[in-house]
Scaffold this motif. Structure first.
Motif, short mmCIF file in Angstrom:
data_model
loop_
_atom_site.label_atom_id
_atom_site.label_comp_id
_atom_site.label_asym_id
_atom_site.label_seq_id
_atom_site.Cartn_x
_atom_site.Cartn_y
_atom_site.Cartn_z
N LYS A 116 42.32 31.14 42.54
CA LYS A 116 40.90 30.78 42.72
C LYS A 116 40.16 31.83 43.57
O LYS A 116 38.99 32.11 43.32
CB LYS A 116 40.80 29.41 43.38
N MET A 117 40.83 32.39 44.57
CA MET A 117 40.20 33.40 45.43
C MET A 117 40.21 34.78 44.78
O MET A 117 39.61 35.71 45.30
CB MET A 117 40.93 33.45 46.78
N GLN A 118 40.92 34.90 43.65
CA GLN A 118 41.03 36.17 42.92
C GLN A 118 41.63 37.26 43.83
O GLN A 118 41.17 38.40 43.85
CB GLN A 118 39.67 36.60 42.37
N ALA A 119 42.63 36.85 44.59
CA ALA A 119 43.30 37.78 45.51
C ALA A 119 44.57 38.32 44.86
O ALA A 119 45.40 37.56 44.37
CB ALA A 119 43.64 37.07 46.82
N GLY A 120 44.73 39.64 44.86
CA GLY A 120 45.90 40.24 44.26
C GLY A 120 47.09 40.31 45.19
O GLY A 120 48.20 40.58 44.75
N SER A 121 46.83 40.08 46.48
CA SER A 121 47.91 40.14 47.47
C SER A 121 47.53 39.29 48.67
O SER A 121 46.38 38.89 48.84
CB SER A 121 48.15 41.58 47.92
N LEU A 122 48.52 39.03 49.51
CA LEU A 122 48.27 38.25 50.72
C LEU A 122 47.31 38.98 51.65
O LEU A 122 46.43 38.38 52.27
CB LEU A 122 49.59 37.95 51.44
N SER A 123 47.46 40.30 51.76
CA SER A 123 46.59 41.08 52.64
C SER A 123 45.14 41.00 52.17
O SER A 123 44.20 40.94 52.99
CB SER A 123 47.04 42.55 52.69
N GLU A 124 44.94 41.00 50.86
CA GLU A 124 43.58 40.88 50.32
C GLU A 124 43.01 39.50 50.62
O GLU A 124 41.83 39.35 50.94
CB GLU A 124 43.58 41.14 48.82
N LEU A 125 43.86 38.49 50.54
CA LEU A 125 43.45 37.12 50.85
C LEU A 125 43.02 37.02 52.31
O LEU A 125 42.01 36.39 52.63
CB LEU A 125 44.60 36.15 50.57
N VAL A 126 43.78 37.63 53.18
CA VAL A 126 43.46 37.64 54.61
C VAL A 126 42.13 38.35 54.85
O VAL A 126 41.28 37.89 55.61
CB VAL A 126 44.58 38.31 55.43
N ARG A 127 41.93 39.49 54.18
CA ARG A 127 40.69 40.24 54.35
C ARG A 127 39.48 39.40 53.91
O ARG A 127 38.45 39.38 54.59
CB ARG A 127 40.73 41.54 53.52
N MET A 128 39.60 38.71 52.80
CA MET A 128 38.52 37.84 52.32
C MET A 128 38.20 36.75 53.35
O MET A 128 37.03 36.50 53.64
CB MET A 128 38.93 37.18 51.00
N THR A 129 39.24 36.15 53.88
CA THR A 129 39.04 35.08 54.85
C THR A 129 38.36 35.59 56.11
O THR A 129 37.46 34.96 56.65
CB THR A 129 40.39 34.42 55.21
N LEU A 130 38.79 36.76 56.57
CA LEU A 130 38.18 37.35 57.76
C LEU A 130 36.72 37.73 57.50
O LEU A 130 35.88 37.65 58.41
CB LEU A 130 38.98 38.58 58.20
N THR A 131 36.42 38.15 56.27
CA THR A 131 35.04 38.47 55.91
C THR A 131 34.16 37.23 56.05
O THR A 131 33.04 37.32 56.58
CB THR A 131 34.96 39.00 54.46
N LEU A 132 34.66 36.09 55.60
CA LEU A 132 33.89 34.85 55.73
C LEU A 132 33.74 34.44 57.18
O LEU A 132 32.67 34.03 57.62
CB LEU A 132 34.60 33.72 54.96
N GLN A 133 34.82 34.56 57.95
CA GLN A 133 34.79 34.15 59.35
C GLN A 133 33.84 35.02 60.17
O GLN A 133 33.14 34.54 61.06
CB GLN A 133 36.20 34.20 59.93
N SER A 134 33.78 36.32 59.86
CA SER A 134 32.93 37.23 60.62
C SER A 134 31.45 37.00 60.36
O SER A 134 30.60 37.35 61.16
CB SER A 134 33.28 38.68 60.29
N SER A 135 31.13 36.36 59.20
CA SER A 135 29.73 36.12 58.85
C SER A 135 29.30 34.70 59.22
O SER A 135 28.15 34.33 59.01
CB SER A 135 29.51 36.36 57.36
N ALA A 136 30.22 33.91 59.73
CA ALA A 136 29.91 32.51 60.05
C ALA A 136 29.07 32.42 61.32
O ALA A 136 29.15 33.28 62.18
CB ALA A 136 31.21 31.74 60.23
#
Length: 203
Positions: A183-203
């Protein structure tokens, strides 16, 4: 491209407006001029672009305009031009979201370089915002349990630990993990973490 944008020149002095318009048009930039900030804001269907405004104008100052645009969430870069600069004014400009602050008299190339710089930066910010919105939409599609598993993964916990914390089986965690990665369209765990941090930094 810089020459594809519209530069909005706002100044109550007609001679200054004409001079700036000539300079910018000579540099192959699209220009619109306004004699007041009020007139600029009241213009229907105006193109989004870069704004150049004098700091001292009647009715609404350039700083007040910048602050209003900033508070409204506008991402249009604003360049303030003034002949009366001081540290207090510079700090106020930064707080108002002004992209650059130029003192008169200024070199033509300095202004053109400023426009190129702030437009490039605004373009990068726009791309980041598009990505953030796409990631947020993907995150919104996750179920509550998938978000719980995502939280554990981002915190660096192993599947077995996440399973224990959530009182589910490791196999179930693996299923949730596979689903949320898809669902997150993440190719790796590191990419998933980066996406999550991107959301958290904009919150």
């Amino acid at each position: 491209m810089t020459n594809d944008i519209v530069v909005h020149v706002i100044d109550d002095d007609a001679a200054v407006r004409d001079s700036l318009a000539f300079l910018l048009e000579t540099a192959d930039l699209n220009v619109c001029t306004y004699e007041s900030a009020i007139g600029f804001l009241a213009t229907p269907d105006r193109a989004v672009g870069c704004i150049i405004t004098d700091v001292r104008m009647p009715e609404m100052t350039g700083m007040e305009l910048a602050r209003r645009l900033h508070e409204a969430g506008s991402r249009e870069p604003v360049i303030i031009i003034t002949g009366h600069a001081d540290l207090h004014l510079a700090i106020e400009a930064i707080q108002a979201g002004v992209a650059d602050f130029i003192e008169k008299p200024f070199d033509d190339e300095l202004l053109l370089a400023s426009i190129r710089r702030v437009v490039a930066k605004a373009g990068e910010a726009a791309l980041v915002e598009v990505e953030r919105r796409e990631i947020a939409a993907r995150f919104d599609s996750l179920s509550g349990r998938e978000r719980d598993v995502l939280k554990g993964l981002v915190e660096g916990r192993a599947n077995k630990v996440i399973a224990y914390d959530l009182n589910i089986s490791p196999r179930t965690v693996e299923v949730y993990r596979a689903n949320l990665m898809s669902k997150m369209q993440a190719g790796s765990l590191s990419e998933l973490v980066r996406m999550t941090l991107t959301l958290q930094s904009s919150a």
